[in-house]
Design an enzyme around this catalytic site. Structure first.
Site, short mmCIF file in Angstrom:
data_model
loop_
_atom_site.label_atom_id
_atom_site.label_comp_id
_atom_site.label_asym_id
_atom_site.label_seq_id
_atom_site.Cartn_x
_atom_site.Cartn_y
_atom_site.Cartn_z
N ASP A 270 -10.32 5.73 -4.53
CA ASP A 270 -10.60 4.66 -5.50
C ASP A 270 -11.48 3.57 -4.89
OD1 ASP A 270 -8.23 4.18 -3.90
OD2 ASP A 270 -7.83 2.40 -5.12
N GLU B 172 -5.42 3.05 -3.55
CA GLU B 172 -5.27 2.20 -2.36
C GLU B 172 -5.58 0.74 -2.69
OE1 GLU B 172 -5.90 -0.13 1.06
OE2 GLU B 172 -7.49 0.34 -0.35
#
Ligand SMILES: [Zn+2]
Length: 426
Positions: free
Chosen positions: A99, A164
């Site tokens: 991400d 994350e």
């Protein structure tokens, strides 16, 4: 252990993969992967591309999807790609995240954030450094080793996680919850998600982050008749001074891993109280940001804060409510003697010719999820420190040379004396 000629060959292969790595960066950058709490649709499309890439390399793929109804696919993907090694005694894990954070205002970007753009020795685009630089580096390392038929000493596992940037509950947190049996205390955990410009920062410890919000209630009156009211702002001003004194007196311990090497406690945000000068504020709100070295328990910090709060309440006749926007006890640090520290130091020395040092940082990283379970994780990468900024870029040399560090790691053995005595022979 590496023989010089063998290593030279791998190193040359990786030098020759520069364009291929840029191509991977370009293709990944073109598939945005933003978590739903940042307004995106998750990592699924990016994961599909990466799984294709990893399968082409002949790696064994396992998927650990975390259900999340906020995204179209219904899942936040987590991937483990295994490159089988010779000995089963240890495993190497290199974890990067898929991400990205949103690019932010486009007018701050000189290039399209989703169109990787190479200018001189840099690749510009959102995510090119955080965390694609080392995701691509770890994949390239495996590809280079495979291309010359090199078998790693231990399994090299690439972990690609979601979420994350927004808490890791659907990423590393999920993976460790559903598949804890995969991980062992004497494995090698590298998380290339932070680092410094010369590659010497081996992050092995973090301070506890403790944020406290103080909402103080008194009695609002006209300033001309101040004695009839209770000034919440004055009470808070006194509380800040009292807290300052308390922290100076009670939190003196030093921990040389950190810079600064002590606990910090700062009054930071202050909310607006009354809009006009001639009103005594009946309510006043401020915050403390405390970064506590791991030697102290944040429950103790809380108890000490409560003592000061009780004193101020009594002295000024106010009521003070405490809230905790963040309260995270630091994970136990990774030992400076852990095999992962020693191996990484050697690999970094080999590739960059610098002496990396184990150190602590003031913020939290996803490594804490591993350390809390007793898995010694090191956060390391050679970063130009562009994460989350507009015009984020990756230095192509960092990507290529970090790949060499991972490739070198794959050919290293944990020294026998570094092995825990109770570990059964493999
Ligand atoms: Zn990151």
């Amino acid at each position: 252990m590496w023989r010089q000629r063998e290593w030279q060959k791998i190193s040359d292969v990786l030098d020759g993969m520069r364009d291929e790595m840029i191509k991977m960066q370009t293709e990944i950058t073109a598939i945005p992967a933003i978590g739903p709490s940042s307004g995106g649709d998750g990592e699924t499309e990016r994961a599909k591309y990466l799984i294709g890439l990893l399968k082409e390399l002949g790696l064994e793929i396992s998927e650990y999807n975390a259900p999340d109804s906020r995204v179209t696919s219904g899942n936040r993907p987590n991937i483990i790609a295994r490159f089988k090694g010779i000995y089963p005694t240890h495993k190497i894990w290199i974890m990067t995240h898929m991400d990205i954070v949103p690019p932010g205002p486009r007018d701050l970007w000189n290039t399209d954030p989703y169109q990787a753009t190479v200018i001189d020795d840099k690749i510009y685009g959102r995510g090119t450094e955080d965390n694609q630089q080392d995701m691509v580096a770890s994949i390239a390392a495996v590809k280079a080793l495979k291309s010359v038929g090199f078998m790693p000493v231990y399994d090299v596992n690439l972990i690609l996680v979601s979420d994350e940037e927004t808490g890791s509950q659907y990423g590393a947190g999920h993976l460790l919850k559903v598949a804890p049996q995969l991980f062992k205390a004497d494995d090698i955990y590298v998380i290339p998600d932070a680092g410094n410009e010369d590659g010497t920062l081996l992050e092995i410890a973090e301070k506890s982050i403790f944020w406290v919000k103080f909402t103080t209630k008194g009695k609002q009156v006209h300033a001309a008749s101040a004695p009839k009211g209770i000034n919440a702002h004055r009470a808070n001003a006194n509380l800040i001074v009292a807290l300052d004194k308390m922290f100076k007196k009670n939190y003196k311990k030093k921990d040389r891993l950190f810079s600064p090497p002590f606990t910090t406690a700062e009054p930071t945000k202050k909310e607006a109280n009354v809009p006009n000068v001639n009103t005594v504020p009946g309510e006043d709100v401020f915050y403390f940001d405390c970064r506590v070295i791991p030697e102290y328990d944040i429950q103790q910090v809380l108890a000490d804060i409560k003592t000061e709060v009780a004193n101020i309440e009594q002295k000024f006749g106010v009521q003070i409510k405490l809230d905790f926007p963040q309260a995270e006890q630091a994970a136990p640090p990774t030992s400076v003697n852990a095999p992962v520290v020693k191996l990484l130091k050697k690999a970094i020395k080999q590739v960059y010719n610098v002496n990396a040092k184990p150190r602590g940082i003031g913020g939290g990283t996803v490594a804490a999820f591993f350390r809390r379970l007793g898995f010694p994780a090191v956060v390391w990468a050679k970063f130009a420190d562009n994460a989350h900024k507009p015009n984020e870029y990756c230095l192509i040399d960092n990507m290529k040379n970090d790949a060499k560090v991972y490739a070198y790691l794959a050919g290293m053995e944990v020294e026998a004396k570094e092995k825990p005595e109770s570990r059964p022979a493999g």
